[in-house]
Design a protein around this motif. Sequence first.
Motif, mmCIF file in Angstrom:
data_model
loop_
_atom_site.group_PDB
_atom_site.id
_atom_site.type_symbol
_atom_site.label_atom_id
_atom_site.label_comp_id
_atom_site.label_asym_id
_atom_site.label_seq_id
_atom_site.Cartn_x
_atom_site.Cartn_y
_atom_site.Cartn_z
ATOM 1 N N GLU A 165 -5.367 -4.784 -3.642
ATOM 2 C CA GLU A 165 -4.930 -4.491 -2.323
ATOM 3 C C GLU A 165 -6.479 -3.465 -1.995
ATOM 4 O OE1 GLU A 165 -2.928 -4.060 1.342
ATOM 5 O OE2 GLU A 165 -2.901 -5.530 -0.277
ATOM 6 N N GLU A 348 -5.719 -0.343 7.506
ATOM 7 C CA GLU A 348 -4.862 -1.271 6.616
ATOM 8 C C GLU A 348 -4.636 -2.554 7.020
ATOM 9 O OE1 GLU A 348 -1.097 0.990 5.763
ATOM 10 O OE2 GLU A 348 -1.828 2.818 6.506
ATOM 11 N N ALA A 351 -2.791 -5.426 5.024
ATOM 12 C CA ALA A 351 -1.193 -5.605 5.305
ATOM 13 C C ALA A 351 -0.376 -6.146 4.116
ATOM 14 C CB ALA A 351 -1.027 -6.430 6.350
#
Length: 432
Positions: A165, A348, A351
């Motif tokens: 991520e 972000e 997601a």
Amino acid sequence: MSTVTPASREAARPDPESSARPVSRKAPIGFAAVTVLAALLFLLAPHDGAALFRVSGGGDVIQVPEFELDSGITTIVVLILMVLLTAAAALLVQRRRRVPLWLIVLFALAFMIGFLTWAAAGASTHVIPLSGLLAGAISLSVPLIFGALCGVLSERVGVINIAIEGQLLAGAFTSAVVATATGQPLLGLVAAGIAGMLVAFVLAAFAIVYFVDQIIVGVVLNVLVIGLTSFFFSQVLAPNQAALNTPPRFERIDIPLLAEIPLIGPMFFQQTIIVYLMYVAIAAVYVGLFHTKWGLRLRAVGEHPQAADTVGINVRRTRFWNVSLGGVIAGMGGAFFTLGSVGAFNKEMTAGAGFIALAAVIFGQWDPIKATLAALLFGFASNLQNTLGVIGSPVPSEFMLMLPYVVTIFAVAGLVGRVRGPAAAGRPYIKG
């Protein structure tokens, strides 16, 4: 008096391999659960009417006729087929045989046809654009596939990569800034790969050199990258939007002849350079892992580092550079958000794509091709919620928002069965 020959004794002896073979019951149980839910959905809340499936887009050279399915008949046929496939899966498990992948795919396809017909029949617009649905699924799958390839490389070499991520997000942020500043999306793509590699460097340094717990390092890196990119977005990018956060996007490149194939052409051959690089990356990782000396050494380090060290393979160096290579791939996947999809960096914006990519690695059993197929499944689930919203489906919006994550959980927990990752994944190697 009967004579027992050695041959008859051998034939009567139970096969130890067959009796000891581990067979998971997850697939038939999962099939049964989905069949019951589908029956409740289709029978207790039926939708009258028909669904129209549009195969070709308006600009396609070759036009395929639309076809219509009646909701009532289709859902009944689908339920019968699902019951038969569930019984077949249960029979295979009872005979201690694995449920083949094609049976799982057939079950999922049957359910999806029934669900789409039911949803479209109750919608304000009764048309399902198949070409748009599948092409959108490919686009949403691109960062997942890059992240999954990163996870396959890292875990095959023995390092659990929770930081996918963070690597995707670092690539998205860096590509937006560099592409905007230079006006060259290619430079942004290169910068994204470098950013992902730097995040992987930190993971490799702490996990391989200093023996810090790999999962903890990955979680901390995710939080660090989210915090840094959010801070710089608020303090630097937002006040200077035009100068730092308006990256030029890659243009779509049509492959001659192939792009004109109905349904397949728009999906695979009317894409940007990042998608074509993804095709190359999938093939390169697969061939490299299973058909080259590099891949053999990488897998040896991930399975038995002591044995690899004994034959002269530098375990730490092999792990370090392959984790870094995975970071390059994930960083390029992050660039897709800003250079191929959205067009500007947001807080972000990944997601949770990195965590879904990690689930695709597990669902794909640490195989690049299977992990790619798993990522495509999750991308399809994500795009399905958009399509159902566009056609005005009565399915609640809350369910559609959680649909990709429900599919992820069900796929990993319900269909994977018993899988074994690389034996040395997550274990630091201390020489001597």
